[in-house]
Write an enzyme that holds these catalytic residues in place. Structure first.
Site, PDB file in Angstrom:
ATOM      1  N   HIS A   2       0.870  -1.170   0.000  1.00  0.00           N
ATOM      2  CA  HIS A   2       0.000   0.000   0.000  1.00  0.00           C
ATOM      3  C   HIS A   2       0.913   1.227   0.000  1.00  0.00           C
ATOM      4  O   HIS A   2       1.715   1.414   0.929  1.00  0.00           O
ATOM      5  CB  HIS A   2      -0.910   0.009   1.220  1.00  0.00           C
ATOM      6  N   GLU A  49       1.666   3.308   3.059  1.00  0.00           N
ATOM      7  CA  GLU A  49       2.212   2.659   4.247  1.00  0.00           C
ATOM      8  C   GLU A  49       3.711   2.516   4.026  1.00  0.00           C
ATOM      9  O   GLU A  49       4.183   1.532   3.438  1.00  0.00           O
ATOM     10  CB  GLU A  49       1.513   1.312   4.472  1.00  0.00           C
ATOM     11  N   HIS A  97       3.408  -3.852   6.298  1.00  0.00           N
ATOM     12  CA  HIS A  97       2.324  -2.875   6.205  1.00  0.00           C
ATOM     13  C   HIS A  97       2.418  -1.904   7.381  1.00  0.00           C
ATOM     14  O   HIS A  97       3.333  -1.963   8.197  1.00  0.00           O
ATOM     15  CB  HIS A  97       0.965  -3.586   6.224  1.00  0.00           C
ATOM     16  N   GLU A 147       2.271  -5.607  10.507  1.00  0.00           N
ATOM     17  CA  GLU A 147       1.836  -4.220  10.644  1.00  0.00           C
ATOM     18  C   GLU A 147       2.806  -3.559  11.621  1.00  0.00           C
ATOM     19  O   GLU A 147       2.859  -3.917  12.795  1.00  0.00           O
ATOM     20  CB  GLU A 147       0.401  -4.164  11.173  1.00  0.00           C
ATOM     21  N   HIS A 150     -21.935 -41.336 -18.234  1.00  0.00           N
ATOM     22  CA  HIS A 150     -22.413 -40.238 -19.074  1.00  0.00           C
ATOM     23  C   HIS A 150     -22.414 -40.764 -20.506  1.00  0.00           C
ATOM     24  O   HIS A 150     -21.370 -41.149 -21.039  1.00  0.00           O
ATOM     25  CB  HIS A 150     -21.514 -39.009 -18.939  1.00  0.00           C
ATOM     26  N   GLU A 194     -19.777 -39.920 -23.128  1.00  0.00           N
ATOM     27  CA  GLU A 194     -18.368 -40.146 -22.781  1.00  0.00           C
ATOM     28  C   GLU A 194     -18.086 -41.624 -23.029  1.00  0.00           C
ATOM     29  O   GLU A 194     -18.296 -42.463 -22.158  1.00  0.00           O
ATOM     30  CB  GLU A 194     -18.114 -39.732 -21.332  1.00  0.00           C
ATOM     31  N   HIS A 214     -14.872 -42.240 -17.179  1.00  0.00           N
ATOM     32  CA  HIS A 214     -15.499 -41.064 -17.780  1.00  0.00           C
ATOM     33  C   HIS A 214     -14.615 -40.514 -18.898  1.00  0.00           C
ATOM     34  O   HIS A 214     -13.588 -41.087 -19.242  1.00  0.00           O
ATOM     35  CB  HIS A 214     -15.713 -39.978 -16.709  1.00  0.00           C
ATOM     36  N   GLU A 270     -10.904 -40.245 -15.741  1.00  0.00           N
ATOM     37  CA  GLU A 270     -11.192 -39.481 -16.956  1.00  0.00           C
ATOM     38  C   GLU A 270     -10.163 -39.916 -17.996  1.00  0.00           C
ATOM     39  O   GLU A 270      -8.960 -39.676 -17.834  1.00  0.00           O
ATOM     40  CB  GLU A 270     -11.076 -37.979 -16.681  1.00  0.00           C
TER      41      GLU A 270
END
Length: 1570
Positions: free
Chosen positions: A97, A100, A215, A310, A504, A507, A623, A714
């Site tokens: 920032h 800062e 910061h 900080e 599916h 597939e 799949h 898959e």
């Protein structure tokens, strides 16, 4: 010479030291008194590099938004020589920032300090720079810093300087771990600022170990996570703070935060800057929620651990405070840099000594790993303590766990790993020595698959068995082929394995791989040792297609589409299993997948039944769409994507790695670079929920409900590849498929027996520290998958003393054989443990006394719970909490003794004793059952004969029939929800249809019943049938627990000991089901309504409603069900819901006023009753709201007015293949149409996929009767150019209509039209309910002529006659089936686009197919479709203004052929090229002009000199020329004007000209130039 050289070196060193020291004094003076801006800072750090070239290297990681360099100061001894092995990198980033600023100043001062102290040989700093590679970034936001104002302590209203040059907060701009996945390449970079991207790249491309982000604005050390999960953030009670979000390494982060805080001079004080942070530290999210912070990004996406510091209450303190702040932070900064040495480090190498990159370093109990660099080095930060770590790497065996100790001295623990290469067993398989064999490499539709599997079963009868696990929605078989050396039977000790493909439907790679695997295994049996060993010792089940209906809708070439993905009900089967979490997710699941997903589909029910019947050990679900091995869990409690490990995560990962490593390419982890960019899976595996969340998936259900461990594979990025690619897929997957089956033989296996060597089926097997038991099969054999390691394994069985054995599972060895011999638990011990020590219940010699005295005694001992009565001459006990008080809100369960013998009565009296003692001892199970349920116990006083097992055919039958009839009469007044008869004479569980759902639950509890061979008593069977059919015990479950009709006391005691827990579990079903109340809109009870439950198994069960307050309750098995409600004067409702194990789902339902039917199934009283207008009112507003969310997928419009408002709907993308549906004299229920529309939109929500576009034309508003006139329908079809229209009529079929329609068609269309007509009618009519609808049939004729419609539109029109369309119940139940049947209609032909060469669509283009035999036209998007039979066609396109275009197209039977016509403009005019035509016209025009000029010259009157100064002029206004004509131009000022003169020609005719008309701009310009 040597002395001279040494003297020179010392002199130079002294000079360098003096120079550097003087420079450092200058830097220090400047940095301790003022804040240097960007240019000054650049000069200072470059000067540092110049003066300390061996210690400092200055580099930039990129430029800011406004072009400023993002400088980094690298400080380390011998910095120019490169980092030495194992030298850790630490970074500190400041000024994120811009306002800062203290951190920025401290980084510059720290650089100066380190250089000065090193030059002064400070031992601490020399050691630090020798051992650490330090990178300091003074400013991450140099643009913001330049705007910041000194002295601004708290954020000013405009936050000047905080943000970057684009006004973006950089600490909210990083990818958030709860929002963006690691593998989401596009999501990681989308919307990032240039500064953010620079830092992200810097972090992930360097092996940083430790980091801090500096910061200001408070005084605290903050540690990850900075953000909470989305689930918490969206919770209504969350206020943005005070909820911690802890990382797996919370201990390390707390240690680091405390280290800095304690070393800081004031931070460790709890109260600073008005805040209260104990020990000066805080969890970031607990302070306040920051999504997109940098410290979380470091931890989640790299090996680096970062905290946020900080450093001061003031963001930009005055320069006078700099020295004080330096002293506050100096020691803390140094200790934090030194903390990089905390933990363990080392090198990972292979057996050949070469370093292994990306090796994973695991710490036992911490679910966060670090990875090795390309040099094999790793660093793992840990707080002081004792740990176990190990290394693993792709294609290498895991290292053993190493026990280490991390000390607090700041010295790292060194642990090096050497990993052995992983031997791929099947790469050395004897396959290489066997003859070449290639399985059938082609796509197989359902018929071809069926033929192939039957042929294989016939060809290899000794090792195969073909069977079916169930049927699909459309009646296709879910074929399974079993491969084993003894097919058809479970061999003791042999594990069961399964593969499931094509869940599916689109597939298909898994489907074809499994068909190839079946052929491969059968062919190589007895030819290949590995395959032979697998088949001889494994029972392998392979289901190539779980969704054959979906497959039939799919098509080759589908890459990432969804056509055919769902089943025939358009339900995604991998979202249809009972979910992992409770019913509170129903609403979210219904929103995500549609409410229909809460109803179990036939395929899902078949799979669950199949998996519950066979003791599968290991499985994979195949799949397509990516390339990865996915392991449980798939779901999370919040629904957010995050890592969700199961109790057996280690073995699941090992299983996934087995397949990935054996696959040719999966292990690489980059599945689909050309399709899904930047998707990456480490080692080719992923946790399901970390990838994306799936609720209701099959792999989770397997793990949670059976013994089976399943992963999801898959197998490829293309869902339905072309046939020529199948050989490549087989080559990639062959070895992996076989290697995975082998894993069923890992872990532990064995038997559970008693002292007499009897096998104890269904015994429970537990593993210490793994909270997931498995159960032995009915034969007492068990299998428990485990990774190598040491385990304590325990076997449990009711009535036996549990036994524990220590087992060591070794690498690369088959499952360890472990047998358990359990000792019978002494009866007294069992009784004390399980039955409150009631000794009379374990008497093996005598029967119990069941008379008034004994039952009255029970009632007196538990008087608030028991009431003894006499009903129709039978003993009747009512057992419930607060007996005698109103019990409308309780479940009423009847318990009845045996039809024959004393067995059932004995079990009941012993159960009653148990319940009575439980109430006295406040047993929670007993008290909970009696609060939920009212038990009605009937003792049948059945005849008994101790001397024989089975009763004769007539023994006591007449007496018992009377008893059963008496019980049935009594139950009718008691409104019993469930009746359980404890029968003898066989082992079985049977039930009436009205309690089918509870029957399924009881079957699950009594898994062992029916598994022991037991001759069934014909007398008991006859009595059971009498109870169901004659006595009308409609809610009866008959539970057979004894083989004999007449069991003796010892048998009864044995059954009681074995099944007491099971019986109590059945009673606890009283707390499982559905309850609720019905209200009207004024919150008044509705007492009279017809309520039914459509159970997950597809059965309708009536629900009892209390007449007191509209309360209803119904017992149900766990699963997804649907509630149907109708009541006179109210609109009916259908409500999906889910019941989870052990819980009661509660619904409070408000019915809206309307003209609802009398019952769910009879809403119309007579055939002449008009359609109910309110019920069928089309909710236009609902469609409009849906359209707002799906603007591309849905269009809602008013078409025309004829006999009422006409509503048009388009569902699907505009470029999809079109289907039109016209409803003539027929209206749909809004719930059905809206439900289907939502489901369809959800299914096809991906714009990249293709589907079918549905278009509806129907009546809107309350005027629902009366057909759509011909002109309206014709206009709608013509405007949209639909190729096919289905017309829904409320009429009986017209047998002559097909003939009249065919007569209107060209010859080439007739055969195909007829085929589609027949198939469509068959599909649609198959969805009709079995209910009789003849009384509701209308006999009106069609309101328009379909043959004429074809003549005017060239559209194929198919009439569908739904005779039951006035029966709303039938409509509601079947409408989705009708639409899905239309969607399934297979059509082939030609479709495409007609456009100009500039890609502008051309509408109303006429296309002619063949020799002018059939035509069609394009719609307003230039799109056309024409159904055509198989063949070759010359297609021509005719459009005014464009050249005629031709194409020759071959049409197959598989799908539409897609073509594009790019038409060229017709440049000819009157047959001439446009240029020639223009030239000709120009020549003609010139000739005409010349001729006119000649005529004018001849006719022109004599020229005369003008009387005024008209004419062309120069600037001096002198005439350029003058002639006898009167001048038309004159000078007026400096503007040429045209004058209109009155002149007289020779004929004295007048022509008038008006003065002062401005000339054109070109002439005016000429005037100025002259």
């Amino acid at each position: 010479m040597l002395l001279s050289t040494g003297f020179v070196f010392v002199t130079l060193l002294v000079q360098l030291t003096v120079t550097a020291s003087e420079a450092d004094d200058i830097w220090w003076q400047k940095l301790s008194t003022s804040y240097p801006r960007y240019e000054d800072t650049t000069r200072i750090i470059r000067d540092m590099q110049t003066k300390f070239s061996n210690l400092v290297k200055v580099y930039s990681i990129g430029k800011s938004t406004q072009g400023k360099e993002m400088w980094v100061i690298q400080i380390s001894n011998n910095v120019t020589s490169g980092r030495t092995l194992l030298k850790p990198m630490v970074k500190i980033v400041a000024n994120m920032h811009g306002d800062e600023t203290l951190g920025r100043q401290l980084m510059l001062m720290l650089s100066s300090y380190l250089l000065r102290k090193f030059s002064q040989n400070d031992a601490r700093i020399v050691s630090l720079l020798n051992s650490t590679d330090i990178h300091l970034m003074p400013s991450m936001n140099p643009d913001g810093y330049e705007k910041a104002v000194e002295g601004i302590c708290s954020p000013n209203p405009d936050q000047v300087g905080r943000h970057n040059g684009n006004n973006v907060d950089l600490n909210r701009n990083f990818p958030d771990q709860f929002v963006t996945r690691k593998d989401d390449g596009e999501g990681l970079v989308a919307g990032r600022q240039v500064e953010t991207l620079n830092v992200m790249k810097w972090i992930v491309t360097n092996p940083f170990v430790l980091s801090a982000n500096l910061h200001a604005g408070s005084l605290v050390a903050s540690y990850p996570y900075d953000s909470v999960s989305l689930y918490i953030e969206r919770h209504a009670d969350y206020k943005g703070a005070n909820v911690p979000s802890l990382s797996p390494d919370n201990t390390v982060f707390v240690y680091l935060a405390k280290l800095y805080s304690q070393a800081h001079k004031t931070m460790h004080d709890s109260n600073n800057c008005g805040d209260n942070f104990p020990d000066g530290i805080t969890n970031g999210a607990e302070w306040y929620n920051v999504r997109g912070g940098m410290q979380d990004f470091n931890y989640f996406h790299s090996n680096c651990f970062e905290i946020t510091l900080e450093l001061s209450c003031c963001k930009f303190p005055n320069a006078a405070q700099i020295p004080t702040e330096w002293e506050n932070n100096k020691e803390a900064l140094l200790q934090y840099l030194e903390a990089v040495n905390t933990g363990v480090r080392g090198v990972v190498v292979g057996a050949d000594g070469h370093p292994i990159e990306d090796a994973k370093i695991e710490v036992y109990g911490i679910s966060h790993n670090v990875t090795s660099t390309d040099r094999g080095e790793y660093w793992r930060l840990l707080a002081p303590g004792n740990y176990k770590i190990k290394a693993s790497a792709l294609r290498h065996e895991d290292a053993d766990w190493e026990e280490i100790s991390v000390n607090s001295t700041g010295q790292p623990t060194i642990v090096n790993f050497k990993l052995k290469s992983h031997d791929m067993v099947f790469s050395k398989s004897t396959l290489s020595a066997t003859p070449a064999f290639e399985p059938e490499m082609k796509h197989h539709n359902y018929e071809q698959l069926e033929v192939l599997m039957k042929n294989i079963s016939q060809q290899y009868p000794d090792i195969t068995r073909l069977y079916t696990a169930g049927t699909s929605v459309e009646g296709r078989q879910l074929y399974v082929i079993e491969i084993s050396d003894n097919p058809g039977q479970h061999e003791l000790g042999e594990p069961e394995f399964k593969y499931v493909g094509n869940m599916h439907g689109n597939e298909v790679v898994g489907r074809e791989m499994l068909l190839m695997l079946i052929q491969h295994l059968c062919h190589f049996y007895k030819k290949d040792t590995t395959i032979t060993d697998l088949i001889d010792n494994t029972r392998i089940h392979i289901m190539p297609s779980m969704n054959p209906d979906g497959y039939e809708r799919s098509s080759q070439g589908d890459v990432q589409g969804v056509i055919g993905r769902a089943n025939a009900h358009q339900i995604d089967l991998n979202r249809n299993f009972p979910g992992r979490f409770d019913s509170q997710s129903d609403q979210a699941e219904a929103m995500r997948y549609g409410p229909e997903n809460l109803v179990t589909q036939p395929e899902t029910a078949a799979m669950m039944n199949w998996m519950s019947q066979i003791p599968f050990v290991l499985s994979a679900n195949l799949h397509g769409g990516s390339l990865v091995a996915n392991y449980p869990f798939d779901d999370t409690p919040s629904g957010d994507s995050e890592y969700a490990p199961s109790e057996d995560n280690a073995i699941f990962r090992a299983l996934a790695l087995t397949y990935s490593n054996a696959h040719k390419t999966m292990w690489k982890g980059y599945p689909c670079p050309s399709i899904i960019k930047d998707e990456k899976f480490d080692h080719g595996i992923t946790n399901g929920a970390q990838w994306y969340v799936v609720s209701g998936g099959m792999q989770d259900w397997n793990y949670l409900n059976t013994n089976c461990f399943e992963i999801t594979l898959e197998l490829g990025c293309v869902k339905f590849p072309f046939e020529d690619q199948l050989s490549k897929y087989w080559d990639d997957n062959k070895n992996a498929l076989i290697e995975y089956i082998k894993q069923v033989h890992t872990g532990v296996k064995g038997f559970v027996l008693d002292e007499n060597r009897n096998l104890l089926g269904h015994s429970k097997i537990t593993v210490e520290n793994i909270n997931h038991p498995v159960f032995a099969a009915s034969g007492g054999d068990f299998w428990r998958l485990l990774i190598p390691g040491s385990y304590n394994i325990t076997a449990h069985s009711n009535g036996y003393v549990s036994q524990t054995q220590h087992v060591v599972v070794k690498k690369n060895e088959r499952a360890v054989q472990v047998n358990f011999t359990l000792e019978t638990m002494p009866a007294r011990d069992w009784s004390l443990k399980n039955d409150f020590g009631i000794l009379t219940s374990i008497d093996t010699e005598n029967f119990s006394s069941i008379d008034d005295a004994s039952l009255d005694l029970l009632s007196m001992e538990s008087m608030n719970f028991f009431d003894h009565q006499h009903v129709n001459g039978l003993h009747h006990l009512v057992i419930t909490d607060q007996v005698g008080s109103p019990d409308d809100r309780k479940v009423h369960i009847g318990l009845m003794g045996s039809f024959l013998g004393a067995g059932g009565n004995e079990l009941l009296i012993r159960l009653c004793r148990h319940l009575a003692m439980g109430t006295q001892k406040n047993d929670p199970i007993v008290l909970n059952v009696l609060k939920q349920a009212a038990l009605h116990v009937f003792f049948t006083d059945a005849p008994h004969d101790k001397d024989k097992c089975f009763a004769g055919n007539k023994d006591g039958a007449a007496i018992m029939q009377g008893v059963v009839q008496s019980i049935s009469t009594a139950l009718k007044s008691m409104h019993v929800d469930l009746m359980i008869a404890f029968s003898s004479g066989g082992k079985f569980v049977s039930a009436s249809g009205n309690v089918q759902s509870v029957h399924e639950g009881i079957q699950e509890i009594f898994k062992s019943v029916g598994t022991i061979a037991c001759k069934s008593s014909s007398t008991t069977q006859a009595m059971t049938q009498f109870a169901l059919n004659e006595a009308k015990l409609e809610k009866l479950v008959s539970l057979g627990l004894f083989c004999c009709d007449y069991p003796d006391p010892s048998d009864i005691t044995k059954v009681y000991v074995e099944h007491l827990d099971h019986i109590l579990n059945v009673l606890q079903l009283s707390a499982q089901g559905l309850s609720g109340q019905l209200f009207d809109e004024n919150s008044h009870f509705i007492r009279e309504a017809n309520v039914q439950v459509l159970t997950s198994s597809g059965k309708y069960e009536p629900v009892r409603i209390s007449l007191n307050d509209g309360y209803f309750i119904h017992l149900l098995n766990h699963g997804k069900h649907e509630l149907l409600i109708s009541s006179a004067g109210f609109q009916p409702q259908r409500i999906p819901f889910e019941v989870t194990t052990g819980s009661m789902t509660t619904l409070h339902i408000t019915l809206k006023r309307g003209s609802g039917g009398e019952t769910v199934t009879e809403r119309l009283s007579t055939a002449s009753t008009e359609t109910n207008a309110e019920y069928f009112y089309y909710p236009r507003l609902s469609f409009e709201e849906l359209k707002k969310k799906n603007t591309d997928l849905l269009d809602v419009y008013s078409f025309e007015r004829s006999s009422g408002e006409i509503l048009g709907l388009r569902v699907g993308y505009q470029h999809w293949r079109k289907i039109a549906v016209v409803f003539d004299e027929f209206s749909l229920s809004p719930s059905s149409l809206l439900t289907w529309t939502r489901s369809y939109l959800q299914l096809f929500s991906n714009p990249k996929i293709s589907g079918v576009q549905f278009n509806f034309l129907l009546k809107d508003g309350n005027d629902t009767l009366g057909g759509l006139d011909f002109r309206t329908v014709e206009s709608w079809i013509r405007r949209n150019r639909f190729p096919i229209v289905f017309h829904i009529f409320c009429s009986p079929p017209n047998p002559n209509l097909k003939t009249s329609l065919l007569a209107q068609l060209p010859q080439i269309e007739k055969a195909m039209f007829g085929d589609i007509y027949d198939i469509t009618l068959k599909l649609v009519h198959s969805t009709r309910s079995a209910d009789s609808c003849s009384s509701l049939t209308r006999t009106s004729s069609y309101s328009y002529n379909l043959a004429s419609l074809h003549d005017s539109t060239q559209t194929w029109s198919f009439p569908l006659n739904l005779q039951c369309c006035t029966n709303h119940s039938v409509v509601d139940n079947n409408f989705i089936d009708v639409l899905n049947s239309l969607n399934k209609t297979s059509v082939h032909g030609i479709q495409g686009i007609v456009a100009s060469t500039h890609h502008v669509p051309i509408q109303n283009a006429e296309l002619v197919f063949g020799a002018n035999e059939t035509t069609t036209w394009t719609d307003d998007l230039g799109h056309f479709e024409k159904p055509l039979p198989e063949g070759t066609y010359n297609v021509s396109v005719k459009v005014d203004g464009y050249k005629l275009s031709y194409k020759t197209v071959n049409v197959s039977r598989t799908n539409y052929v897609q073509i594009l016509f790019a038409l060229q403009k017709d440049e000819t005019v009157w047959g001439l090229p446009r240029l020639v035509f223009v030239i000709v016209i120009a020549l003609v025009a010139l000739c005409i002009v010349a001729l006119c000029s000649l005529i004018v010259a001849v006719c022109r009157r004599r020229r005369t000199r003008p009387t005024n100064n008209y004419g062309f002029f120069q600037m001096n206004n002198h005439l350029i020329f003058e002639d006898e004509d009167e001048q038309l131009f004159s000078a007026k000022g400096k503007t040429i004007v045209e004058s209109q003169l009155k002149t007289t020609d020779s004929d004295d005719s007048d022509c008038e000209y008006t003065n002062d008309i401005l000339l054109n701009s070109g002439m005016r310009q000429w005037s100025r130039n002259t």
